[in-house]
Design an enzyme around this catalytic site. Sequence first.
Site, PDB file in Angstrom:
ATOM      1  N   HIS A  76       0.824  -1.201   0.000  1.00  0.00           N
ATOM      2  CA  HIS A  76       0.000   0.000   0.000  1.00  0.00           C
ATOM      3  C   HIS A  76       0.865   1.261   0.000  1.00  0.00           C
ATOM      4  CE1 HIS A  76      -3.414  -2.521   2.047  1.00  0.00           C
ATOM      5  NE2 HIS A  76      -3.253  -2.808   0.769  1.00  0.00           N
ATOM      6  N   LEU A  77       1.907   1.278  -0.799  1.00  0.00           N
ATOM      7  CA  LEU A  77       2.816   2.421  -0.847  1.00  0.00           C
ATOM      8  C   LEU A  77       2.082   3.659  -1.353  1.00  0.00           C
ATOM      9  CD1 LEU A  77       4.636  -0.214  -1.002  1.00  0.00           C
ATOM     10  CD2 LEU A  77       6.352   1.246  -2.040  1.00  0.00           C
TER      11      LEU A  77
END
Length: 539
Positions: A473-474
């Site tokens: 989930h960068l």
Amino acid sequence: MIFDFIVVGAGSAGCIVASRLSESGRHTVLLIEAGGEDKSFWFKIPVGYAKSYYNPKVNWMYRTEPEPNLGCRRIYAPRGKVQGGSGSINAMVFVRGARQDFDDWRDAGNPGWGFDDVLPYFRKLETHARGESPWHGGNGPIHVTPMRGATHPVSDAFLDACNELGLPLNEDFNGATIEGAGVYDVNTRRGQRSHSSAEYLRPALKRANLTIEREAHARRLLVETDGRVSGIEVMQHGRARRFSARREVILAAGAVDTPKLMQLSGLGDGATLFAQGIETRRHLPAVGKNLQDHLCASFYYRSKKPTLNGDFASLIGQARFGLMWLLKRSGPFAMSVNQAGGFFRGSPEEIRPNIQLYFNPLSYRIPDNPRASLTPEPYPGFLIAFNACRPTSKGTVTIASPDAADAPLIRPNYLSTQRDIEEVLQGSRMMRRIANARALSDWVEEEVSPSKTVESDDKLLDYFRFNSGSIYHLCGTCAMGSDPRETVVDARLRVHGVPGLRIVDASVFPNITAGNINAPTMMVAEKGSAMILEDAASA
């Protein structure tokens, strides 16, 4: 070649932006994609994401630099390198995030980005299986399907265990509140992946005013002497090509490649650019900063009763699930492996849910080896994974060299705050409490790992340090805000001081949202597209 708009990156956001900008027929749009077309059957079937996990043809397969607080391990960070981007290879859990997440965006100097402001765009992109409601859309491109009623019995035992402990149950994480235990929604339509490539882009590609160039790797933005961005240079099939934009270039390459392309183009921190021999065209010190991600670890359990392990490990079981999918578009192949879970307060003192859990009726290891496959454990089992909803550790993305072919340096700086360490212990203790509740302990033969011998805070923290990984989930590396010293884009997603350039992807998140970030990324694309068209109409 000249277009009105150029969109860089045909991922979850870029497909939406290209579709919306070309919708009226008034504007010519070019969409640039480094990967190829998502034609494979494995992109359609939900369980097919296992086939792309280590496939360099469709996955950038990035790794972080050695993480000092995780035993100096290099953490795997897959990113989609195909039409549809990471939305073509993810596990499809559809979670918007908590109300406070977006109110925090607004309060960080971004008017128009509070929860009440963004909810209409979430509803616009969605067709929910249960129909339109104040919380859900009924006529949007992305189809959202609840998995409730189709889950494995051990997933139901997890919910019973939560209820037994007095934890709230939640019928809809995308409703009035995110808090509680429940079954996740997934973005599928009739058992197939429903993502922005399939639902937005493919219909839009029939329009004469939309062009897509695949296998075109962006090398740098074209910046004029007055600082305006006028186009892009790509490498395609061994040949350098340039494309010009009359109005704007919109970066939608994601939280890793958007800041990388900015820096390659001389837009970023001057000292960083100077160190790589790149002329600074605009000093933007926040480019590549503020990297945030969800870091998770799993607890593994051997089960007294059958789970999905046996069927997934056998050819007969796989054939049966395959037939269920082919004939009825149902069964485990039509779902995410992450069936149940929830959002909980890790301690009574927490003012809002701060721990997310995933319950998986399949116990499997993800090997850190590209030649290996994702295979279930050789016994009946299940796993529970957790991560902090709003980790406070922040990192960076910087270019490794002036060569666009080189992967950037990704440094998430995981577990660098005391708050994040405290939440590791909160989450670990919470998973143990749930597993020990009668409803679920009736299934448990043993905790395989970390095992009951790992009990002290120090041992639990060590287990997390050496067994955790990114949950992919960068975000946040070109954050939205009013101060160009600390942020990269304004509230209309325009890059500070760089005319002709906007960013519309997860890199603009001021703070990470609770839960999976694909849905909020698509929301940003819907809202960002509307802003671009409004500004074009008034120009």
